[in-house]
Design an enzyme around this catalytic site. Structure first.
Site, PDB file in Angstrom:
ATOM      1  N   ARG A  18      53.676 -14.466  35.433  1.00 15.21           N
ATOM      2  CA  ARG A  18      53.877 -14.107  34.019  1.00 15.21           C
ATOM      3  C   ARG A  18      54.581 -15.218  33.252  1.00 15.21           C
ATOM      4  NH1 ARG A  18      54.897  -7.614  35.270  1.00 15.21           N
ATOM      5  NH2 ARG A  18      52.674  -7.297  35.602  1.00 15.21           N
ATOM      6  N   ALA A  27      45.502 -10.564  30.861  1.00 12.46           N
ATOM      7  CA  ALA A  27      45.650 -10.641  32.325  1.00 12.46           C
ATOM      8  C   ALA A  27      47.113 -10.618  32.755  1.00 12.46           C
ATOM      9  CB  ALA A  27      44.970 -11.913  32.825  1.00 12.46           C
ATOM     10  N   GLU A  28      47.313 -10.466  34.039  1.00 14.73           N
ATOM     11  CA  GLU A  28      48.645 -10.495  34.665  1.00 14.73           C
ATOM     12  C   GLU A  28      49.569  -9.440  34.059  1.00 14.73           C
ATOM     13  OE1 GLU A  28      47.792 -12.243  36.869  1.00 14.73           O
ATOM     14  OE2 GLU A  28      46.718 -13.993  36.145  1.00 14.73           O
ATOM     15  N   GLY A  29      49.008  -8.268  33.788  1.00 19.76           N
ATOM     16  CA  GLY A  29      49.777  -7.212  33.132  1.00 19.76           C
ATOM     17  C   GLY A  29      49.587  -7.333  31.639  1.00 19.76           C
TER      18      GLY A  29
END
Lengths: 597, 597
Positions: B296, B440-442
């Site tokens: 993140r 993406a990535e949360g």
């Protein structure tokens, strides 16, 4: 594939509650206008959009257009049939005069048809809708013979129309154009030059394409005062009267773009192409401004259409996609997870989308009515006042709605998570397609300059202050009719912000044009927020009345009031931020030397 | 083609002025750290980015990746050579432990390398940089044998690594996963299932790819507590010790996406693929959280990289493109028009881009330093405090920077007018590529929930209040050092907004989690603005000192102060809008029934 339900009912609500037809019966064509006919037209338009155009949208994105070695251009699969359905259904001339095969449908209502079409297939839509706009130029400036020869064919959609404006080295600054026109003994001109970003400059949808081209007659002055407008058919009439003789206008290439792949964006070469002057020489921009204004309102309409399509699909996905649990305990305990729509941030996003779409749609109808007053009021003073109002709000409709429409498409895409980034889902295409709206037809930054310098610059901003006063009156009305709605206080604050910003910019613009323009984009957004808030005030009155009359079985009117509240409490406070920026020192924008960038 | 100048000098300024190395000599690896070596590393990294990776960026977008019938995947032209340059140059293990072939370069400085790489070619970057992150998991949880076998090969980039998390029916809600792991007599597992959105799940850059896969061991509980982590090599060791035996993991297809065409986003099928457990069974998410946090922060770094690339090219275009005239009279009277950069709205946009990039870059360095304290402080209390701080700011860095980075790419594209919409110019690709970062990535909405419920939910928001106090102290310092800078008062207002918002959300979150989350995205943005303002306070001090010491021949320090002013006067006031929204009633988001959407 994306799904789409054209908002016919919502438009009918707006026509009944916002327009107040009985107050406009004096407008040409409004006297015996039957609202049921309007509904039938919208229903048919919606059907065409949903059943014919929507299914071609993703296909067109994948296929794009193809230019062949001979310069001809093939549009995506199905566009030919769709175009025939469009032209044969009489949609091309919906808002055009009956005299030339049009249906003289007022813009107030035609706006809805435009929204449905652009929502369902923005690429396809780029080929359509030019007929009535260009017809206006030709009717105002063309010779009787030009009108006779071209108008009916353009208005019925038998022939296509396209505008040749931009050149490789000049877009906004059209005065720089280099395309030359050389007078011929027969009264025609030979045109030589290159135009780019020519939407629908070449295609296979119609037998002929009429190019409306800006060029400079040999010997005329440089700059915008030396520009004339020409009519240049792709196919010229031969002696037998048939248009079967190819003119020297050809498509050199088509652009590979971020989106709108189904729309052929052409580089057009004119090699001594034959053309005729439209209107007076060196007055080419006069008709163009009116056309551009119509196109700018249309751009705002397209933005609302795309935002609506994106919203509908985001709503459907978030109701369907099971992922995670509600923060207040499982809502579907029997299922493996709850639908996304239980999540606060998802709901916040959907409320933003819906409260914008609904208010913006009202704004489109309201501005369509103003445009109708311009065209149809028997009283010249009424038409002139409407024209001033329309001039004021056009840059706002173009820029604010296209900025927000894009932002909404992005927000809707976000609701799909990773699936929104994948082409298969279809939502990412909308983001790519509608990105164009803030750029084309006068980039949004240019709209800001137009609003702050040109529009506020007239009569010390009187048009803006008149609007502010009108909205102030509306706020007073709502204080009585919807006293408990937070929108009333929110709008009271917002209109104060707009008044302060307007006063500031009128004063500043008078002495430092650059400084005033550092706040131009913020002023566009401030005004856009206030206009949508204004629409919500009026919608809230209508909804409240229906509730009071016991006519809200479905709860839709109560839902409208909640969306009004959302707009008031979460969107309108932005006017204060915009005002702060407008009043900030211009130094922080203008002071740095160019080499510091 | 886009041009790119890696901001090496700016990073060196940050390392010297923001980091205060002498205060951090107690951190492992910092004692004899030579800043000239750091500069040499950055210079080399910049060269690789500009000369090797950047030229492949547009090519990769056009070519995309190809999956062949046998399931193999070909990456775009040049990626193989670029990958070799990357691995052989030692870049894969730059921040990884020396024990396994890494260079133990602190994250403070490695951030710069990461930014250069993602700026120059975001698609290519998706294949890299996993080595050190995954190495951390393996070092923390793997067996000595796993470390021995895999770590050096991953860290040197000899082999690729990839994460198998998302499945068709579950992304955010990973607890729903269905991939099964069946224990085998030899201690390994057979894994069966399907993963999607698997970046670099298959490619031709390395001889082997190590899949780190989340799956559920037969009989384990549903939900996230039944998830284990597995290591699954694409090629298994045969008896001779060579990894030449194909495992039953295969790429079923690659996604067609909005952007990042050079990055192979794979659907991966596991058909009883052989794998080994990493760490304890049912503790698969433990290592994953640390990895996700690193990813993140990396996402935020990528956003700044793309924003920088977009900005540099927008600046170049607006200096070069002649169009229109300055509102204060011609600036290049001898030319046909003035460059776009004389226009106020263009300058406003460029100032926004530059003041963001510079402040955000400082934030990346500052957060890299915090991550280094977590990893390298000999004192456990110091490391623990840093870990809490890092946990607080990670969702902000991910979501705020990716939202703004995208917005900046769009703004930069806008500067190109119609040419920005055409693929040839290259700028539209950046918009499409970086759109992924908010998803993406949360997804960013999830980051908001993480911040407001999980992070503020601990110790009544103490970590946030500590940060607020620290920034309050900085404001006091600046009142003495830069008293005339408008940033000081602007930050005083902004920190009040953050304190009020934090107090409100901690209280509200304790009794109504849904209500608190209606303001989560606004709180992310409020905090992001304050953090960048905090960085600008510190940069302003450094710039002021250099000016006072007569060290600003180039005027760059004075320009920094002007950018600080822009941020203060036009960006920071947004905190007040964010606070208003955070404090708005949750009803306008949560009250409507689902069927009203």
């Amino acid at each position: 594939m994306l799904s789409y339900e054209p908002p016919v009912d919502e438009y009918m609500f707006l026509f009944k509650e916002l327009v107040d037809l009985d107050k406009h019966r004096h407008l040409r064509g409004f006297a015996d206008l039957d609202i049921d006919v309007v509904e039938a037209v919208l229903t048919e338009a919606g059907k065409l959009a949903r059943e014919v155009m929507l299914p071609l949208n993703a296909v067109a994105d994948r296929e794009g257009c193809t230019r062949h070695p001979d310069g001809s251009v093939t549009t995506p699969t199905g566009f030919g049939d769709a175009y025939r359905a469009y032209a044969e259904g009489g949609w091309a001339g919906l808002a055009a005069p009956e005299q030339y095969g049009g249906q003289d449908f007022p813009k107030t209502f035609a706006t809805a048809v435009m929204e449905f079409r652009s929502a369902s297939n923005q690429s396809f839509d780029m080929y359509t809708g030019w007929g009535d706009s260009i017809a206006e130029i030709l009717m105002a400036h063309g010779t009787p013979e030009q009108c006779e020869t071209y108008l009916t064919r353009l208005i019925t959609g038998e022939w296509g129309a396209t505008m040749g404006l931009t050149e490789p080295h000049c877009g906004t600054d059209v005065g720089l154009l280099r395309t030359r026109a050389t007078p011929q003994p027969d009264g025609s001109y030979k045109i030589t030059g290159t135009k780019i970003f020519n939407s629908g400059g070449e295609h296979d949808l119609t037998d002929n394409i009429i190019h409306f081209v800006l060029a400079r007659i040999d010997g005329d002055a440089p700059g915008s005062k030396g520009i004339s407008l020409f009519l240049m058919p792709k196919n010229l009439p031969s002696e037998n009267g048939e248009f079967d003789q190819r003119n020297a206008v050809s498509c050199g290439s088509i652009e590979h773009k971020m989106g709108l792949n189904g729309s052929a964006t052409c580089v057009m070469n004119y090699d001594e192409a034959k053309a005729w002057l439209v209107g007076e020489p060196r007055h080419g921009l006069m008709g163009m401004f009116k056309l551009m204004n119509a196109i700018r309102r249309r751009t705002g309409t397209m933005a609302v259409g795309v935002s609506e399509l994106a919203t509908q699909n985001a709503v459907a996905y978030t109701k369907e996609r099971l992922q995670g649990r509600s923060l207040s305990g499982p809502k579907q305990p029997e299922a493996m997870a709850d639908p996304l729509i239980v999540q606060p941030d998802v709901r916040r996003t959907l409320m933003k989308l819906k409260s914008f779409n609904e208010g913006a749609r009202a704004l489109l109808v309201w501005s369509g009515l103003i445009a109708d007053v311009v065209d149809r009021a028997p009283d010249k003073a009424e038409a002139a006042a409407a024209e001033e109002r329309l001039a004021l709000i056009t840059p706002v409709i173009k820029a604010y709605l296209s900025d927000e429409g894009f932002d909404n498409a992005v927000s809707a895409q976000q609701m799909f998570g990773g699936h929104g980034y994948v082409a298969e889902t279809g939502i990412e295409q909308l983001v790519r397609d509608c990105r164009m709206l803030a750029i084309a037809e006068g980039a949004n930054g240019v709209q800001g300059v137009d609003l702050v310098l040109r529009k506020l610059g007239q009569n010390k901003g009187q048009a803006a202050f008149d609007l502010i006063d009108e909205i102030g009156t509306q706020i007073q009305t709502n204080r009585k009719l919807t006293p408990s709605l937070s929108l009333v206080d929110a709008m009271a604050r917002a209109i104060d912000d707009m008044r302060e910003a307007t006063t500031h910019l009128v004063e500043l613009g008078g002495r430092d044009r650059e400084a005033a323009c550092t706040g131009a984009t913020d002023y566009i957004h401030l005004t856009g927020l206030v206009l949508i808030g204004y629409m919500w005030l009026r919608l809230a009155n209508a909804a409240t009345r229906q509730i009071d009359e016991g006519k809200d079985e479905s709860g839709e009117m109560a839902a409208k009031l909640m969306r009004a509240r959302f707009f008031a409490e979460r969107m309108l406070p932005e006017t204060s931020l915009r005002l702060t920026r407008i009043k900030a020192s211009a130094d922080n924008v203008m002071a740095l030397e160019e080499q510091c960038f």
